[in-house]
Design an enzyme around this catalytic site. Sequence first.
Site, short mmCIF file in Angstrom:
data_model
loop_
_atom_site.label_atom_id
_atom_site.label_comp_id
_atom_site.label_asym_id
_atom_site.label_seq_id
_atom_site.Cartn_x
_atom_site.Cartn_y
_atom_site.Cartn_z
N PRO A 129 0.67 -1.34 -0.23
CA PRO A 129 -0.01 -0.24 -0.18
C PRO A 129 0.82 1.12 0.00
O PRO A 129 1.84 1.34 0.86
CB PRO A 129 -0.67 -0.47 1.38
CG PRO A 129 -0.85 -1.23 1.31
CD PRO A 129 0.27 -2.40 1.37
N LEU A 130 0.47 2.52 -0.25
CA LEU A 130 1.42 3.24 -0.68
C LEU A 130 1.39 4.36 0.50
O LEU A 130 2.29 4.59 0.81
CB LEU A 130 0.23 4.28 -2.15
CG LEU A 130 1.57 4.69 -3.24
CD1 LEU A 130 2.74 3.85 -3.54
CD2 LEU A 130 1.03 5.43 -4.47
N ALA A 131 -0.34 4.36 0.91
CA ALA A 131 0.14 4.84 1.86
C ALA A 131 0.83 4.58 2.89
O ALA A 131 0.99 5.11 3.95
CB ALA A 131 -1.66 5.31 2.97
N LYS A 132 1.65 3.18 2.84
CA LYS A 132 2.54 2.95 4.10
C LYS A 132 3.77 3.64 3.85
O LYS A 132 4.92 3.55 4.82
CB LYS A 132 2.72 1.88 3.87
CG LYS A 132 0.89 0.96 4.63
CD LYS A 132 1.68 0.82 5.87
CE LYS A 132 -0.17 -0.24 6.62
NZ LYS A 132 -0.75 0.24 6.30
N ARG A 133 3.95 4.27 2.33
CA ARG A 133 4.91 5.23 2.20
C ARG A 133 5.41 6.68 2.45
O ARG A 133 4.01 6.97 2.49
CB ARG A 133 6.00 4.76 0.91
CG ARG A 133 6.37 3.18 0.90
CD ARG A 133 6.68 2.48 -0.26
NE ARG A 133 6.41 3.17 -1.42
CZ ARG A 133 6.55 2.82 -2.56
NH1 ARG A 133 6.69 1.06 -3.02
NH2 ARG A 133 6.23 3.33 -3.72
#
Length: 479
Positions: A256-260
């Site tokens: 998930p992009l939100a984790k980066r």
Amino acid sequence: MRAMPQHEVVTRFAPSPTGRLHVGNARTALFSWLLARRAGGRFLLRIEDTDRGRSDAGHEAALMEDLRWLGLDWDEGPDVGGPHGPYRQSARGALYEEAFARLLAAGAAYPCFCAEEKLAAARARARAAGRPPRYPGTCAALSAREAGRRLAAGEPAALRLRVPAGREIVWQDLVRGRQAVRSDALGDFVIRRADGTPAFLFANAVDDALMGVTHVLRGEDHVANTPRQLLLLERLGLVPPRYGHLPLLVGADGRPLAKRRGDAAVAALREAGYLPGAVRNLLARLGHRGREAGWLEPEAMAAGFDPARIGRAPARYDAQALAHWQREALARLGDEALWAWMGTGAPALAARVPPGRGAAFAAAVRDNVLLPREALVWAERLWGEGAPEPEAVAALQGAGAAFLEAALAAADAPDLRQAAARIAAATGRRGRALYLPLRAALTGTTSGPELGALWALLGPEGRRRRLRQALDRIREETL
Ligand code: GLU
């Protein structure tokens, strides 16, 4: 407190100002904006800053800057005002209090005195037993007198919505289709925290209804809130929006992009030199099927937007697709605009490219540049003092000093064709044996923009300078 008549499409973006705008949220904002613009409706910006500890004005300003840069404008919002303000939740306390009072008066909500540690322990027990961690209902049965006595004694209390038993809550999700949730799975939920602040799902739903929002597009991490919000609005007699939940964005690695962070921030893309149209064209396709393959201006993008075409699988955000749209965006800039873009992203260019040659430089290198810093590399190659690359050194050594002398003698030729004819006559070299060392001398590298354009761009003095540098290097064997 009255709901808005629903004759117009009204969408909104409702960020929490706790960090920079990230491509995932930017896509949510873009989709909501496209939905409103397609219908000739309104798009609102609402700042969800009930979490005072994590919200700050700096983040709010940065969010607005990022949205504007993306080309998203709003018809109502904290800066532009509008008939449904205030547009910051921190200023809407009185509206929330009124709603709390109505729910309490109707018996639809009750104060809950349970301590957080006890609730956490109950949740853990439920999970361990394989049951959903619902509120056990401890305070639901307190008599009004008992609750009043404890409140009067100053005991801290949250407020919970009483969830009716045995109901099925159904909605037609704009993306996921029909959804049905049994009320028994929900448990009475907190609408006002013990510290007096409204719970996220309460303020969010009440504001959508009071602001006349008709369509909500948001991340699927909110799907569990929806049945609760529908129930809450029903209790308040407010008209709910239609909800649509967008699938997650994942990176090329499937995470998930939100984790980066960092590279996925809109501001980082802008600072690197990506153009807003490129980012828009990329985001518009993430998870949205059936888009035309080619570049879309905002109007056409809005016309083709359809929530029913949003898939349910995670959408993949990848850097190669961004490079493709950046190339498309750059191809749409004239030479002057391209030069201005280069200079904004790489201010050092102004000192490197000779005055008056900016647009010609941009024209010559445009196919070799995706970001301003790459333009600076080309300017350094043409006008800087840097050493040639190893392949260029090999090409120069292969051609030798006599070749460079012949090239220097032809440096005043007005175009490359005439220069090549003169160099060929003097050295017997032609084709690749001529152009490769010539390119190596002029640019310090063995591939790049069309050589004829670079020949013209450098001008006689620039060409002589580069050829002399190469010749000196060969003679001094400093290559
Ligand atoms: N403030 C919420 C968020 O940023 C908004 C959720 C919604 O769009 O309803 O996740």
